[in-house]
Motif scaffolding. Sequence first.
Motif, PDB file in Angstrom:
ATOM      1  N   UNK A  27      35.231 -20.792 -22.082  1.00 48.35           N
ATOM      2  CA  UNK A  27      35.813 -19.451 -22.034  1.00 48.35           C
ATOM      3  C   UNK A  27      36.268 -19.037 -23.414  1.00 48.35           C
ATOM      4  N   UNK A  28      36.843 -17.842 -23.470  1.00 46.54           N
ATOM      5  CA  UNK A  28      37.355 -17.327 -24.742  1.00 46.54           C
ATOM      6  C   UNK A  28      38.581 -16.463 -24.482  1.00 46.54           C
ATOM      7  N   UNK A  29      39.503 -16.489 -25.445  1.00 44.22           N
ATOM      8  CA  UNK A  29      40.657 -15.578 -25.421  1.00 44.22           C
ATOM      9  C   UNK A  29      40.533 -14.720 -26.663  1.00 44.22           C
ATOM     10  N   UNK A  30      40.663 -13.402 -26.482  1.00 48.72           N
ATOM     11  CA  UNK A  30      40.550 -12.509 -27.639  1.00 48.72           C
ATOM     12  C   UNK A  30      41.598 -11.398 -27.525  1.00 48.72           C
ATOM     13  N   UNK A  31      41.649 -10.553 -28.549  1.00 50.59           N
ATOM     14  CA  UNK A  31      42.577  -9.424 -28.538  1.00 50.59           C
ATOM     15  C   UNK A  31      43.879  -9.737 -29.239  1.00 50.59           C
ATOM     16  N   UNK A  32      44.663  -8.692 -29.442  1.00 52.63           N
ATOM     17  CA  UNK A  32      45.942  -8.868 -30.131  1.00 52.63           C
ATOM     18  C   UNK A  32      45.736  -9.078 -31.618  1.00 52.63           C
ATOM     19  N   UNK A  33      46.708  -9.673 -32.244  1.00 56.93           N
ATOM     20  CA  UNK A  33      46.664  -9.837 -33.703  1.00 56.93           C
ATOM     21  C   UNK A  33      46.037 -11.170 -34.113  1.00 56.93           C
ATOM     22  N   UNK A  34      45.933 -12.104 -33.155  1.00 64.72           N
ATOM     23  CA  UNK A  34      45.388 -13.422 -33.490  1.00 64.72           C
ATOM     24  C   UNK A  34      43.871 -13.457 -33.347  1.00 64.72           C
ATOM     25  N   UNK A  88      34.221 -17.532 -18.816  1.00 60.15           N
ATOM     26  CA  UNK A  88      35.324 -16.617 -18.480  1.00 60.15           C
ATOM     27  C   UNK A  88      35.919 -16.043 -19.762  1.00 60.15           C
ATOM     28  N   UNK A  89      36.191 -14.739 -19.746  1.00 58.08           N
ATOM     29  CA  UNK A  89      36.789 -14.048 -20.903  1.00 58.08           C
ATOM     30  C   UNK A  89      38.197 -13.586 -20.537  1.00 58.08           C
ATOM     31  N   UNK A  90      39.154 -13.890 -21.410  1.00 61.39           N
ATOM     32  CA  UNK A  90      40.534 -13.459 -21.200  1.00 61.39           C
ATOM     33  C   UNK A  90      40.978 -12.613 -22.392  1.00 61.39           C
ATOM     34  N   UNK A  91      41.784 -11.601 -22.116  1.00 59.17           N
ATOM     35  CA  UNK A  91      42.284 -10.740 -23.190  1.00 59.17           C
ATOM     36  C   UNK A  91      43.793 -10.882 -23.296  1.00 59.17           C
ATOM     37  N   UNK A  92      44.277 -11.073 -24.527  1.00 57.01           N
ATOM     38  CA  UNK A  92      45.724 -11.153 -24.743  1.00 57.01           C
ATOM     39  C   UNK A  92      46.381  -9.828 -24.394  1.00 57.01           C
ATOM     40  N   UNK A  93      47.606  -9.921 -23.907  1.00 55.13           N
ATOM     41  CA  UNK A  93      48.328  -8.728 -23.466  1.00 55.13           C
ATOM     42  C   UNK A  93      49.556  -8.524 -24.336  1.00 55.13           C
TER      43      UNK A  93
END
Length: 200
Positions: A27-34, A88-93
């Motif tokens: 999977x991957x986590x993306x978004x936000x400043x990181x 699975x793709x997750x986006x930071x909130x």
Amino acid sequence: MKVVAFKRELQGSGASRRLRNSGQTPGIIYGGTEAPVTIALDHNALYHALKKEAFHSSILDLEIDGKAEKVLLRDFQMHAFKQLVLHADFQRVDANKKVHMKVALHFVNADVSPAVKLHGATISHVANELEIECLPADLPEFVTVDLTNVDVGHSVHVADLTLPKGVTAVTHGNNLTIATASVPAGHVAAEAAAAEEAKK
């Protein structure tokens, strides 16, 4: 809801295949400043979580190496015929930024509506989910569609819905139809025949 993940160092289709063979899902986590982070998740836990409606429309606590992040599930890929989650793709909130989500619609009180109770009508669900925008803290698991006052020939539109506090529907300028009430054709014919019989 809590999700446990592990950082994934190796990239590429070969590494992903080996990961899946060991019972994990890439999977991957993306978004936000990181920067985006590639992760691995326990396949069975993820597979069962995906069956829960709330998993698709809730802020999730994703824990990686002991550090928790608030994320939303943004996408996932299933195998064409196996019960296998491929990715699975997750986006930071960000708690202060509005999120754009699709949430499920739950229809209630159809059985007490005049359409069903008095006219034997069928209420058809035209949409099963609604696009909404709100702050993460206000994100509802679902939106309730109350059918109590629906009569034959009437429809329920997005503008008729009572949305939770802080939630707005994203309709792109269209007052979309959510549900309609109509009497089955055979029922109409039977009623007409009965009325004719009564006149004789």
